[in-house]
Design a protein around this motif. Structure first.
Motif, mmCIF file in Angstrom:
data_model
loop_
_atom_site.group_PDB
_atom_site.id
_atom_site.type_symbol
_atom_site.label_atom_id
_atom_site.label_comp_id
_atom_site.label_asym_id
_atom_site.label_seq_id
_atom_site.Cartn_x
_atom_site.Cartn_y
_atom_site.Cartn_z
ATOM 1 N N THR A 331 -72.580 72.430 -31.711
ATOM 2 C CA THR A 331 -72.129 72.552 -30.316
ATOM 3 C C THR A 331 -73.320 72.626 -29.353
ATOM 4 N N ASN A 332 -74.510 72.820 -29.917
ATOM 5 C CA ASN A 332 -75.707 72.917 -29.077
ATOM 6 C C ASN A 332 -76.764 71.987 -29.652
ATOM 7 N N LEU A 333 -77.398 71.201 -28.790
ATOM 8 C CA LEU A 333 -78.407 70.239 -29.259
ATOM 9 C C LEU A 333 -79.595 70.928 -29.923
ATOM 10 N N ASP A 334 -79.852 72.189 -29.557
ATOM 11 C CA ASP A 334 -80.975 72.928 -30.167
ATOM 12 C C ASP A 334 -80.716 73.190 -31.653
ATOM 13 N N ASP A 335 -79.431 73.174 -32.055
ATOM 14 C CA ASP A 335 -79.095 73.413 -33.468
ATOM 15 C C ASP A 335 -79.214 72.145 -34.310
ATOM 16 N N LEU A 336 -79.565 71.034 -33.663
ATOM 17 C CA LEU A 336 -79.610 69.757 -34.360
ATOM 18 C C LEU A 336 -80.881 69.657 -35.203
ATOM 19 N N THR A 337 -80.732 69.818 -36.499
ATOM 20 C CA THR A 337 -81.869 69.742 -37.428
ATOM 21 C C THR A 337 -81.531 68.711 -38.506
ATOM 22 N N PRO A 338 -82.550 68.223 -39.252
ATOM 23 C CA PRO A 338 -82.262 67.193 -40.272
ATOM 24 C C PRO A 338 -81.210 67.617 -41.288
ATOM 25 N N ASP A 339 -81.116 68.936 -41.594
ATOM 26 C CA ASP A 339 -80.170 69.347 -42.645
ATOM 27 C C ASP A 339 -78.711 69.396 -42.193
ATOM 28 N N VAL A 340 -78.435 69.277 -40.879
ATOM 29 C CA VAL A 340 -77.032 69.261 -40.435
ATOM 30 C C VAL A 340 -76.521 67.827 -40.231
ATOM 31 N N LEU A 341 -77.389 66.855 -40.438
ATOM 32 C CA LEU A 341 -76.984 65.459 -40.227
ATOM 33 C C LEU A 341 -76.158 64.935 -41.403
ATOM 34 N N GLY A 342 -75.189 64.086 -41.084
ATOM 35 C CA GLY A 342 -74.408 63.424 -42.124
ATOM 36 C C GLY A 342 -75.121 62.151 -42.554
ATOM 37 N N LYS A 343 -74.780 61.647 -43.744
ATOM 38 C CA LYS A 343 -75.460 60.442 -44.238
ATOM 39 C C LYS A 343 -74.424 59.384 -44.630
ATOM 40 N N ALA A 344 -74.777 58.136 -44.336
ATOM 41 C CA ALA A 344 -73.952 57.000 -44.760
ATOM 42 C C ALA A 344 -74.864 55.797 -44.930
ATOM 43 N N GLU A 345 -74.445 54.877 -45.816
ATOM 44 C CA GLU A 345 -75.276 53.677 -46.032
ATOM 45 C C GLU A 345 -75.321 52.812 -44.785
ATOM 46 N N LYS A 346 -74.179 52.739 -44.101
ATOM 47 C CA LYS A 346 -74.120 51.815 -42.966
ATOM 48 C C LYS A 346 -73.131 52.296 -41.908
ATOM 49 N N VAL A 347 -73.526 52.156 -40.654
ATOM 50 C CA VAL A 347 -72.609 52.362 -39.526
ATOM 51 C C VAL A 347 -72.652 51.072 -38.722
ATOM 52 N N GLU A 348 -71.487 50.447 -38.557
ATOM 53 C CA GLU A 348 -71.496 49.189 -37.804
ATOM 54 C C GLU A 348 -70.261 49.031 -36.940
ATOM 55 N N GLU A 349 -70.437 48.246 -35.889
ATOM 56 C CA GLU A 349 -69.314 47.921 -35.008
ATOM 57 C C GLU A 349 -68.741 46.583 -35.452
ATOM 58 N N GLN A 350 -67.421 46.570 -35.673
ATOM 59 C CA GLN A 350 -66.766 45.321 -36.081
ATOM 60 C C GLN A 350 -65.633 45.011 -35.123
ATOM 61 N N LYS A 351 -65.414 43.705 -34.914
ATOM 62 C CA LYS A 351 -64.306 43.303 -34.045
ATOM 63 C C LYS A 351 -63.081 43.071 -34.924
ATOM 64 N N ILE A 352 -62.051 43.871 -34.707
ATOM 65 C CA ILE A 352 -60.802 43.722 -35.454
ATOM 66 C C ILE A 352 -59.727 43.362 -34.438
ATOM 67 N N SER A 353 -59.117 42.185 -34.606
ATOM 68 C CA SER A 353 -58.193 41.647 -33.590
ATOM 69 C C SER A 353 -58.942 41.562 -32.271
ATOM 70 N N ASP A 354 -58.428 42.220 -31.237
ATOM 71 C CA ASP A 354 -59.103 42.155 -29.928
ATOM 72 C C ASP A 354 -59.918 43.413 -29.662
ATOM 73 N N ASP A 355 -59.937 44.325 -30.595
ATOM 74 C CA ASP A 355 -60.618 45.603 -30.359
ATOM 75 C C ASP A 355 -61.876 45.720 -31.210
ATOM 76 N N ARG A 356 -62.790 46.528 -30.715
ATOM 77 C CA ARG A 356 -64.001 46.824 -31.489
ATOM 78 C C ARG A 356 -63.858 48.218 -32.081
ATOM 79 N N MET A 357 -64.194 48.326 -33.363
ATOM 80 C CA MET A 357 -64.072 49.618 -34.058
ATOM 81 C C MET A 357 -65.381 49.937 -34.757
ATOM 82 N N THR A 358 -65.611 51.228 -34.968
ATOM 83 C CA THR A 358 -66.833 51.661 -35.643
ATOM 84 C C THR A 358 -66.516 52.023 -37.088
ATOM 85 N N PHE A 359 -67.218 51.393 -38.024
ATOM 86 C CA PHE A 359 -67.022 51.633 -39.462
ATOM 87 C C PHE A 359 -68.196 52.450 -40.006
#
Length: 546
Positions: A331-359
């Motif tokens: 809830t506070n940017l000061d608490d943002l440290t490497p150990d609270v970050l989530g991990k994923a192989e890939k984050v991408e924006e894809q166009k599905i039908s007429d909308d853009r979604m984040t995968f």
């Protein structure tokens, strides 16, 4: 009351009152009418209902709970039956039509006993004895679900009859994969929370374009065009505060007297956002999901640093992202440290039908996953979503309990056969109620046969004969339209669904049977007198109204 005296009215004029037999008859008629409304939707060969609401929106479904929820039911007893469908749906997610049809049939059988002079309390006691015996029988029939193949068969049984067509097996695979991904072991027991499976839908494409995502899909696009569309090896910051300058609590006015100071004021505002983005960058994050707003200037600086950002993400989606990526919401940017970050192989924006979604994909050990449903039209996609939600619930239940029973009307036929033998040991008038319960159970295989275009009487005779021989798992095989072994064709239902349907049906049937007086304080319109020559009591005709 002395003859010739005026009757004493203790209820408000216009109050409708129905007593004794006529009240019971009206209630039973209403319950039967509701059961008949969904009866044709039961089973893999069941038909669909089209529901059109007051503003013209259309729902096409054969899901009992959905149909009854959308129907504008007026009669108080009919509303009680609708509650059965809702409670069945909330508790176990499937078997809603079964529960409603059983309620209606139990009351229909009870009506015949009432006509013979059997007291409602005797009938309700008999029903309770019968349902307890039926639950014991279910336990003895139940088998252990040991592998994914069984779970897949259970998913396919739940999907059959819904508008999934030829893609039943494909969708069942996705469901089993998703349930296995979110299953957790707690205190030696497997627990599955279906809420951790996010089901999104987008019209367009075909049903086979539906995909399972080993992560989460967010129905949002990146906030700035200059941000990267794909981020590999994503380190994800989940922020539950606005990347905006807070407005003061009290009313404040900033007065600038020197024109040259305007630039300084704007620069200071810009520096504040720069510092916010610096904190995000310092933590090592290259993707930001923000539950609240992101200011335009902050968007510019995030884009400059090559950070992918999404704003106004729903709280439920934030929680799923935390479960999927292993990150923690700050809830506070000061608490943002490497150990609270989530991990994923890939984050991408894809166009599905007429909308853009984040995968967000390729999460190491996600405890929340997504299924993105595709289909030709909005109505198709909506019905597949309802079917998938049912399938997810039943597979989750079976994964937790590890117990299932044969479907296709097999358990109902077995309970009916065994209860007929059991009734003789009960004795007394309760025996009649237990026998009535046994007859009522046959409504499920009979309705399944009717809906499949088979001869219901011949089918029931064959089923009874097989169960008398001790063939417990024999039900109606819809692949060949004849009576067959359900374990061979792989038609299975979770034990918990069947148990709950029986309990719900008996509870509501006994409650309705015990009502012998209906007092409805309805205001009558000025044109319609509460009493008329033909109807001096001011009562309705007793026909159920929807």
């Amino acid at each position: 009351m002395l003859s010739g005296q005026m009757p004493i009215l203790i209820l408000k004029e216009g109050t409708q009152r129905e007593q004794g037999k006529s009240a019971q008859k009206a209630n039973i008629e209403a319950a039967k009418a509701i059961a008949d409304a969904v009866r044709t939707t039961l089973g893999p060969k069941g038909m669909d209902k089209m529901l059109v609401d007051s503003i013209g929106d259309i729902i096409i479904s054969n899901d009992g709970a959905t149909i009854l929820k959308e129907m504008d039911v007026e009669h108080p007893t009919a509303k009680m039956i609708v509650e059965v469908a809702k409670s069945q749906d909330t508790a176990v997610g499937d078997g809603t039509t079964t529960a409603v049809i059983l309620s209606g049939e139990l009351l229909k059988q009870a009506e015949e006993l009432l006509d013979q002079g059997v007291h409602p309390t005797v009938i309700t006691n008999g029903f309770r004895i019968a349902v307890n015996e039926a639950k014991k029988l279910l336990e003895s029939i139940a088998m252990d679900a040991k592998d994914d193949a069984t779970l897949k068969r259970i998913a396919m049984t739940a999907l059959s009859g819904k508008n999934t067509g030829l893609s039943k097996e494909f969708l069942a695979d996705l469901v089993v994969k998703a349930v296995n991904a979110v299953a957790e072991e707690r205190n030696g027991r497997i627990v599955v929370d279906p809420a951790n499976i996010k089901v999104d839908k987008k019209a367009g494409g075909s049903i086979t374009d539906t995909q399972y995502i080993n992560g989460i899909v967010i129905d949002k696009e990146k906030v700035h065009a200059k941000m990267p569309s794909v981020v590999k090896d994503a380190r994800i910051a989940l922020i539950d505060s606005a990347l905006e300058i807070k407005k003061t609590e009290i009313e404040a006015k900033v007065q600038i007297t020197d024109p040259s100071k305007i630039q300084d004021f704007l620069a200071q505002e810009s520096d504040t956002f720069k510092q916010m983005v610096e904190k995000i960058k310092k933590s090592g994050a290259n993707v930001v999901f923000c539950q609240k707003g992101i200011d335009d200037i902050a968007q510019h600086y995030l884009a400059k640093e090559g950070i992918y950002a999404v704003r106004r993400v729903k709280k439920s989606d934030m929680e799923k992202l935390a479960k999927a990526t292993g990150g923690r919401i700050v809830t506070n940017l000061d608490d943002l440290t490497p150990d609270v970050l989530g991990k994923a192989e890939k984050v991408e924006e894809q166009k599905i039908s007429d909308d853009r979604m984040t995968f967000v994909t390729g999460c190491a050990n996600p405890k929340a996953v997504s299924i993105l449903i595709r289909g030709g039209t909005e109505h198709v996609v909506a019905e597949i979503e309802r079917a998938l939600n049912d399938a997810i619930r039943v597979v989750s239940i079976t994964k937790e309990d590890g117990r299932f029973v044969p479907g296709g009307g097999a358990v109902e036929a077995e309970i009916s056969t065994k209860l007929r033998h059991f009734a003789t040991s009960v004795g007394g008038r309760e025996q009649l109620a237990v026998e009535a319960f046994a007859r009522a159970m046959e409504v499920i295989p009979r309705t399944l046969a009717e809906n499949a275009g088979l001869d219901p009487i011949n089918t029931l005779i064959q089923l009874r004969a097989e169960h008398e021989k001790g063939h417990t798992t024999y039900g109606i095989d819809f692949t060949q339209n004849k009576v067959g072994d359900m374990t061979k064709v792989g038609v299975f239902d979770p034990l918990r669904v069947k148990k709950h349907a029986l309990e719900s049906a008996v509870e509501v049937a006994t409650m309705i049977l015990r009502i012998d007086d209906v007092i409805a304080s309805k205001k009558t319109s000025s044109s319609e007198s509460p009493k008329s020559e033909n109807n001096p009591s001011g009562m309705g005709s007793g026909a159920p109204s929807f």
